[in-house]
Design an enzyme around this catalytic site. Structure first.
Site, PDB file in Angstrom:
ATOM      1  NE  ARG A 178      50.070  27.693  -2.258  1.00 14.99           N
ATOM      2  CZ  ARG A 178      50.239  28.957  -2.639  1.00 14.99           C
ATOM      3  NH1 ARG A 178      50.402  29.916  -1.737  1.00 14.99           N
ATOM      4  NH2 ARG A 178      50.235  29.280  -3.913  1.00 14.99           N
ATOM      5  CB  SER A 193      49.238  33.398  -0.983  1.00 20.38           C
ATOM      6  OG  SER A 193      50.581  33.711  -0.687  1.00 20.38           O
TER       7      SER A 193
END
Length: 434
Positions: A178, A193
């Site tokens: 990411r 996350s």
């Protein structure tokens, strides 16, 4: 070799076309990516599709569960103190400038008999890392075995250490991806996350410090509030009592930004002093953690009577550190002075954070070293009256060639005169709506 249950292209197409992923698709894609069956470019495409089209709560929750399932889970059920089971509570901050709250918070909560298994990280970019700060204490070790963590929690009640590689390895792999594909800001991926690591950690309750403002990951309140609500609901659905405080990060917290200097300030708070904003947020988060564990007290009392300081000293020693050691001192200093007289109305947290990073307090890549003594000491905060020529901040570093670029940015970081903005430090408290 057994055939795969799904094809990555089909999963990507579903989300690209604004469809919902099934539980089975999510379980497979996280597992297959962890195993290397789904390639980085395929997961990049899926992450971008999620960034653009979002996820329903069910999808986010399943994504989080799949990342937890990719690794080990810690269990603190066995922790006992004085012959009885101890409640556990943890705090997670979304990151800010001058955010040393974890340091006084963990021992403060532990002083009331609630164990704090604080698995922390390192700084990257303009935000500081708790482990980097603590490593400025001579001898202190960030890495502990799971067995040692449980042992310290049972005896001292608080531990601040690095998370092991076994916790949510899928998240670790996806986070790095990411970072290089401009999908870090995807709220479903941020929420899953953070919560996958915290739930895998095994804490009984969790308090989130979701920061908003120039120095925060979330710049506007609406996005920060949305993130906070999603994470609170994820925690609740996972059986972990979770609340969140929405807090201001337009101005740095406290009067120090760096590593060793922030440890010094944390110790001041534990000694019953310290800047009022650091004390306010520490006490507010401690109260949330304690209430989540069934303890209704005024945590400020343990700052005044020395109990929190006692836990701090033992906690540092438990990890090989010397709580009485002199912290690293900078080789060079530079003072930035007020160019005019008036009221300091603005001090941009982001620019101060980047300047501290430029001085050597932070890192651009995870493998970069940091300087323990680098940072910035503030002599005035917004609302203070300053005189022309008065010191506004002191820059510290071991490499003076760094001063020029840091000072250049700091000249743009403050405003003297104009209209004073009085943002409350704690904007809101977010709890489950269900």
């Amino acid at each position: 070799m057994a055939a795969e249950l799904f094809d990555a292209v089909d999963v990507i197409r579903t989300k690209r076309d604004r469809g919902e992923l099934t539980d089975e698709q999510i379980d497979w894609v996280i597992d297959a990516y962890t195993r290397g069956v789904v390639a980085d470019e395929q997961m990049s495409a899926l992450a971008m599709a999620i960034f653009l089209n979002g996820m329903e709560h069910r999808e986010i929750f399943r994504w989080m569960k799949a990342m937890i399932a990719s690794g080990e889970r810690l269990n603190f059920e066995s922790i006992v103190g004085e012959g009885k089971k101890i409640a556990t509570s943890d705090k997670h901050s979304t990151g800010g400038v001058g955010d040393k709250i974890t340091l006084p918070l963990a021992p403060l909560v532990a002083a009331y008999g609630v164990a704090v298994p604080q698995l922390s990280g390192r700084g990257l970019g303009h935000t500081g890392g708790t482990l980097d700060k603590l490593e400025s204490i001579p001898g202190w070790e960030a890495k502990l075995s799971n067995e040692r963590v449980v042992e310290i929690l049972g005896s001292t009640g608080a531990v601040i250490c690095a998370a092991g590689d076994g916790l949510a390895p899928a998240d670790k792999k996806l986070y790095a991806l990411r970072d290089v594909t401009s999908t870090v800001e995807a709220i479903p991926l941020i929420a899953s996350s953070i919560m996958s690591k915290k739930i895998a950690e095994g804490t009984g309750s969790l308090v989130l410090d979701v920061k908003v403002g120039s120095g925060a990951f979330m710049k506007d309140e609406d996005h920060a509030r949305k993130l906070a609500k999603i994470m609170v609901e994820l925690g609740r659905d996972a059986g972990v009592k979770t609340t969140a405080l929405l807090t201001d990060m337009n101005t740095p917290l406290g009067l120090t930004v760096g590593n060793a200097c922030e440890v010094e300030e944390a110790v001041e708070v534990l000694a019953g002093g310290g800047p009022s904003d650091v004390v306010e947020l520490t006490v507010a988060l401690a109260r949330e953690m304690l209430l989540s564990s069934g303890v209704d007290v005024d945590p400020a009392e343990a700052l005044k009577d020395g109990r929190a300081m006692d836990v701090w000293r033992t906690m540092i020693a438990d990890q090989g550190g010397d709580p009485d050691a002199r912290l690293p001192q900078p080789k060079e200093t530079l003072t930035v002075k007020a160019p005019s007289s008036g009221v300091l109305t603005e001090l941009d947290a982001y620019k101060v954070g980047v300047a501290s990073w430029r001085l050597g307090a932070g890192r651009a890549r995870k493998e970069d070293p940091v300087q323990a003594a680098a940072g910035i000491k503030l002599h005035a905060k917004p609302g203070d009256t300053v005189a022309e020529g008065q010191p506004l901040m002191t820059l510290t570093t071991d490499t003076p060639e760094r001063f020029e670029r840091a000072e250049e940015l700091l000249q743009e970081a403050f405003t003297i005169g104009g209209e004073q903005k009085n943002n409350p430090l704690i904007i809101d408290r977010i709890v489950s709506s269900r």
